[in-house]
Scaffold this active site. Structure first.
Site, PDB file in Angstrom:
ATOM      1  N   CYS A   2       0.825  -1.204   0.000  1.00 43.10           N
ATOM      2  CA  CYS A   2       0.000   0.000   0.000  1.00 43.10           C
ATOM      3  C   CYS A   2       0.865   1.263   0.000  1.00 43.10           C
ATOM      4  CB  CYS A   2      -0.860   0.044   1.257  1.00 43.10           C
ATOM      5  SG  CYS A   2      -1.858  -1.407   1.495  1.00 43.10           S
ATOM      6  N   ARG A  27       5.481  -0.072  -6.130  1.00 43.94           N
ATOM      7  CA  ARG A  27       5.332  -0.934  -4.955  1.00 43.94           C
ATOM      8  C   ARG A  27       4.307  -2.043  -5.187  1.00 43.94           C
ATOM      9  NH1 ARG A  27       6.928   2.043  -0.225  1.00 43.94           N
ATOM     10  NH2 ARG A  27       5.594   0.719   1.026  1.00 43.94           N
ATOM     11  N   TRP A  74      -2.953  -2.571  -1.465  1.00 45.49           N
ATOM     12  CA  TRP A  74      -2.554  -3.944  -1.777  1.00 45.49           C
ATOM     13  C   TRP A  74      -3.357  -4.769  -0.783  1.00 45.49           C
ATOM     14  CZ3 TRP A  74       0.252  -7.266  -4.738  1.00 45.49           C
ATOM     15  CH2 TRP A  74       0.633  -8.473  -4.170  1.00 45.49           C
ATOM     16  N   ASN A 100      -2.013   1.767   5.849  1.00 45.92           N
ATOM     17  CA  ASN A 100      -1.131   0.669   5.445  1.00 45.92           C
ATOM     18  C   ASN A 100      -0.906  -0.193   6.678  1.00 45.92           C
ATOM     19  OD1 ASN A 100      -0.883   2.093   3.111  1.00 45.92           O
ATOM     20  ND2 ASN A 100       1.263   2.651   3.392  1.00 45.92           N
ATOM     21  N   GLY A 101      -0.789  -1.494   6.488  1.00 42.54           N
ATOM     22  CA  GLY A 101      -0.508  -2.371   7.629  1.00 42.54           C
ATOM     23  C   GLY A 101      -1.697  -3.265   7.917  1.00 42.54           C
ATOM     24  N   GLU A 483      15.936 -25.639  -4.617  1.00 42.39           N
ATOM     25  CA  GLU A 483      15.650 -24.204  -4.671  1.00 42.39           C
ATOM     26  C   GLU A 483      16.944 -23.399  -4.907  1.00 42.39           C
ATOM     27  OE1 GLU A 483      13.224 -22.412  -5.107  1.00 42.39           O
ATOM     28  OE2 GLU A 483      13.671 -20.433  -4.301  1.00 42.39           O
ATOM     29  N   LYS A 487      17.479 -20.952  -8.087  1.00 38.60           N
ATOM     30  CA  LYS A 487      17.789 -19.517  -7.965  1.00 38.60           C
ATOM     31  C   LYS A 487      18.997 -19.173  -8.808  1.00 38.60           C
ATOM     32  CE  LYS A 487      14.933 -18.277  -6.792  1.00 38.60           C
ATOM     33  NZ  LYS A 487      13.676 -18.666  -6.275  1.00 38.60           N
ATOM     34  N   GLU A 490      18.302 -19.518 -12.753  1.00 40.73           N
ATOM     35  CA  GLU A 490      17.356 -18.581 -13.380  1.00 40.73           C
ATOM     36  C   GLU A 490      17.890 -17.159 -13.470  1.00 40.73           C
ATOM     37  OE1 GLU A 490      13.568 -17.907 -11.433  1.00 40.73           O
ATOM     38  OE2 GLU A 490      14.461 -18.225  -9.488  1.00 40.73           O
ATOM     39  N   HIS A 506      24.648 -42.129  -7.314  1.00 41.06           N
ATOM     40  CA  HIS A 506      23.942 -42.872  -8.357  1.00 41.06           C
ATOM     41  C   HIS A 506      24.055 -42.198  -9.723  1.00 41.06           C
ATOM     42  CE1 HIS A 506      22.354 -45.585  -5.374  1.00 41.06           C
ATOM     43  NE2 HIS A 506      21.976 -44.533  -4.652  1.00 41.06           N
ATOM     44  N   LYS A 605       7.179 -12.885 -14.310  1.00 40.18           N
ATOM     45  CA  LYS A 605       6.887 -12.983 -12.873  1.00 40.18           C
ATOM     46  C   LYS A 605       5.698 -13.890 -12.628  1.00 40.18           C
ATOM     47  CE  LYS A 605       7.364 -12.241  -8.574  1.00 40.18           C
ATOM     48  NZ  LYS A 605       8.343 -13.188  -7.996  1.00 40.18           N
TER      49      LYS A 605
HETATM   50  C1  F6R Z   1      11.331 -18.997  -9.328  1.00 39.73           C
HETATM   51  C2  F6R Z   1       9.955 -18.561  -9.491  1.00 39.73           C
HETATM   52  C3  F6R Z   1       9.012 -19.494 -10.181  1.00 39.73           C
HETATM   53  C4  F6R Z   1       7.648 -19.457  -9.457  1.00 39.73           C
HETATM   54  C5  F6R Z   1       6.620 -20.281 -10.252  1.00 39.73           C
HETATM   55  C6  F6R Z   1       5.304 -20.349  -9.544  1.00 39.73           C
HETATM   56  O1  F6R Z   1      12.086 -18.043  -8.650  1.00 39.73           O
HETATM   57  O2  F6R Z   1       9.598 -17.492  -9.122  1.00 39.73           O
HETATM   58  O3  F6R Z   1       9.500 -20.782 -10.232  1.00 39.73           O
HETATM   59  O4  F6R Z   1       7.802 -19.965  -8.172  1.00 39.73           O
HETATM   60  O5  F6R Z   1       6.452 -19.724 -11.525  1.00 39.73           O
HETATM   61  O6  F6R Z   1       4.771 -19.090  -9.355  1.00 39.73           O
HETATM   62  P1  F6R Z   1       3.640 -18.806  -8.295  1.00 39.73           P
HETATM   63  O7  F6R Z   1       4.216 -19.048  -6.945  1.00 39.73           O
HETATM   64  O8  F6R Z   1       3.256 -17.381  -8.524  1.00 39.73           O
HETATM   65  O9  F6R Z   1       2.530 -19.764  -8.587  1.00 39.73           O
END
Ligand code: F6R
Length: 610
Positions: A2, A27, A74, A100-101, A483, A487, A490, A506, A605
């Site tokens: 927010c 934001r 938000w 906000n909050g 994970e 990270k 990507e 293996h 995203k």
């Molecule tokens: C990796 C990443 C993606 C998401 C995936 C699922 O850093 O961001 O692997 O985790 O696309 O996205 P959500 O969580 O939005 O369903």
């Protein structure tokens, strides 16, 4: 997250306020609104969607006022729609509030106000605050005092601005855990939750402290505590430019979001953990509590990083609640006609709540009669709407494409769900208490992990030219290996793979030589010694080892080239701490390789296509 902006001065306020909101668009938000006084009458205009939509709605040319407040929302309580957008008003329509909050005790305040005859028309915690201030104003006939009285009864976090036709030349702002800045211009004042909305007017500002209020009029301002003691908080110079402010002074959103994690985990826990009872309160699951109690099986479905969170959740729930849990990629779940019965409870985990595969899996599971719950970050997103019940992550908008803070919030929320389900079954109160207090300590422990950032950066620097990476872990740390590898690949485009450490022999062991860095997540649990043996297998082949270990573990030095320590915690919570160095390793390597950290190539995203 927010955003708040308020203006009092000589200029026409409405366009200035909307422009202030535009400065805070980065934001993330879902709706926007404005309150202003015109001829002593309080006007409210609000609209779901972009600030541009609000801008079109507001007849700027017809508005001459030079006082007002505005907000981008938000959603945290209630879907994003016009009605839930801020500003909210009291029952008289004379007091408006932007906030906000999160007000944690809003339900009890609301219940009391309803008993006293007050009416509510939104799902928000903010409306409760507005009506509460209005109710108190009726008694004390003084806006400042009514605000102060209301805030002294409120638990949770707030940054607020209040505008009222009762006292038309005044804006009151206050802060508790959610930033508020008062910009001091020439015969004008700008209140904002973010310096980005202020710097085009002035670089002189007061940053309110927690528990502090600013009472601003055309003539000047006073700062006070909520207990009514003057504070005389100093005026500071804002030295950051707009871009720096947007990223909170960090170079990238990803780094900002990594550093936000103590706060976002705190937000995921807010009002939910009952340490003394060794239990949790998850209001969002009330409607399905019996289903959870009698569930024969849980199936968790998700994609990417959220799928890794699901794998950790599987271990947590099986350990604490002793219910069989299966984890399925949503993309597989939706097409392979899985066996799902009405006794199953399906969890869908998603940051965006819009991932096409996860959404389709949710629909498929519902079709088969299962109870489907959503664990999402974005309030009112498609998955939130399509699921019967669920828990929001409250991580705030995640802008960096690589998911960081959403992952730790997912794990935090899953630890709460596992604890709750455990306590419904065989987990004792004593064990529940021990787990709950460890969960409560997570935010501070993440802060501690972040203190190692310099060391992590130096380690990352040493391996920046490596072409491949291996990530290994066992038990709770196996999903973390996946994970860590995700990270790195990507955002740096370096090939990386994650494996359960014992699987190495293996096949992947063939890859190991002096050019292969291997990141071991080697925290202390029942299989720690076995992980040390796996490390020896890597060393014997000249692999270079970066180990993430618990503080106090001195043995690890014999086996590893580098050690990054994280505080001691329960094995089930280790991933929430250990992922932070993994995120930072990926970030600093990508940074040195001059990759576009926040917008890696080929990635979006929110993956709303198959
Ligand atoms: C990796 C990443 C993606 C998401 C995936 C699922 O850093 O961001 O692997 O985790 O696309 O996205 P959500 O969580 O939005 O369903």
């Amino acid at each position: 997250m927010c955003g708040i902006v308020g203006y009092i001065g000589n200029q026409k306020a409405s366009r200035l306020l909307v422009n202030g909101l535009k400065r805070m668009e980065y934001r993330g938000y879902d709706s926007a609104g404005i309150a202003f006084l015109e001829n002593g009458i309080l006007n409210i205009m609000k609209k779901q969607g972009k600030v541009d939509g609000l801008d079109t709605l507001v007849p700027h040319d017809l508005i001459s006022t030079n006082i007002g407040i505005a907000h981008t929302r938000w959603a945290t309580h209630g879907f994003p729609n016009d009605n839930n957008a801020h500003p909210h008003t009291d029952n008289s329509g004379n007091i408006s509030v932007v906030h906000n909050g999160i007000i944690e005790n809003y339900t009890s305040i609301r219940t009391k106000l309803i008993k006293d005859g007050y009416k509510f028309s939104t799902d928000t915690d903010t409306e409760v605050l507005a009506i509460f201030i209005g109710a108190l104003y009726e008694k004390v006939k003084n806006l400042e005092e009514a605000v102060r009285m209301a805030l002294s009864e409120v638990d949770g976090t707030y940054g607020i601005a209040v505008l009222s036709s009762y006292e038309p030349d005044k804006i009151i702002a206050a802060r508790m855990g959610s930033p508020m800045v008062l910009g001091i211009g020439d015969n004008e004042f700008i209140i904002a939750s973010d310096a980005a909305a202020i710097i085009s007017h002035t670089n002189r500002a007061i940053y309110l402290n927690d528990g502090e209020m600013a009472i601003v009029t055309r003539e000047g301002y006073v700062t006070k505590t909520v207990q009514n003691e003057n504070t005389n908080t100093a005026v500071e110079d804002i030295e950051l430019d707009l871009e720096q402010i947007e990223k909170g002074g960090y170079d990238h959103f990803m780094l900002k979001e990594i550093f936000e994690q103590p706060e976002t985990v705190r937000n995921a826990l807010r009002g939910r953990l009952l340490v003394e009872k060794g239990n949790v309160r998850l209001g969002g699951l009330n409607a399905v509590i019996d289903k959870l109690r009698t569930a024969k099986r849980i199936v968790i479905t998700a994609c990417g990083t959220s799928w890794h969170a699901a794998l950790v959740a599987e271990y947590m729930i099986e350990q604490l609640a002793q219910i069989p849990v299966e984890v399925e990629y949503a993309s597989e779940f939706r097409y392979r006609n899985p066996i799902i019965t009405p006794d199953d409870v399906i969890f869908a985990i998603s940051q965006s709540g819009e991932t096409a595969d996860t959404l389709a899996a949710v629909k498929e599971a519902r079709q088969k009669g299962a109870t489907v719950l959503g664990f999402v970050n974005v309030v009112g997103s498609s998955i939130a709407r399509e699921t019967e019940a669920g828990i929001y992550l409250h991580a705030g908008p995640e802008i960096g494409v690589a998911s960081t803070k959403a992952f730790t919030s997912q794990l935090t929320v899953m630890s709460l769900v596992a604890l709750m389900m455990g306590r419904m079954r065989n987990l004792s109160q004593l064990d529940g208490k021990r787990i709950a207090s460890e969960i409560a300590a997570l935010p501070e422990k993440i802060e501690k992990v972040l203190e190692s950032t310099k060391l992590i950066r130096e380690i990352a620097h040493e391996y920046v030219n490596s072409k491949n990476f291996l990530y290994l872990g066992r038990g709770y740390n196996f999903p973390l290996a996946l994970e860590g590898a995700l990270k790195l690949k990507e955002i740096s485009y370096i090939h990386a793979e994650g494996y359960p450490a014992a699987e190495m022999k293996h096949g992947p062991i063939a890859l190991i030589d002096e050019n292969m860095p291997v990141v071991f997540i080697a925290t202390q649990d029942e299989i720690y010694d076995k992980v040390l043996s796996n490390m020896e297998e890597v060393r014997a082949r000249k692999g270079r080892i970066i180990a993430i270990a618990n503080e106090g573990d001195e043995r690890i030095h014999v086996h590893a080239d580098h050690v990054i320590y994280i505080p001691q915690t329960l094995p089930m919570l280790n991933p929430i701490l250990a992922v932070v160095p993994l995120q930072l390793i990926a970030y600093y390597i990508a940074l040195e390789l001059e990759c576009n950290v926040d917008q890696p190539r080929n990635l979006a995203k929110s993956v709303t296509v198959e």
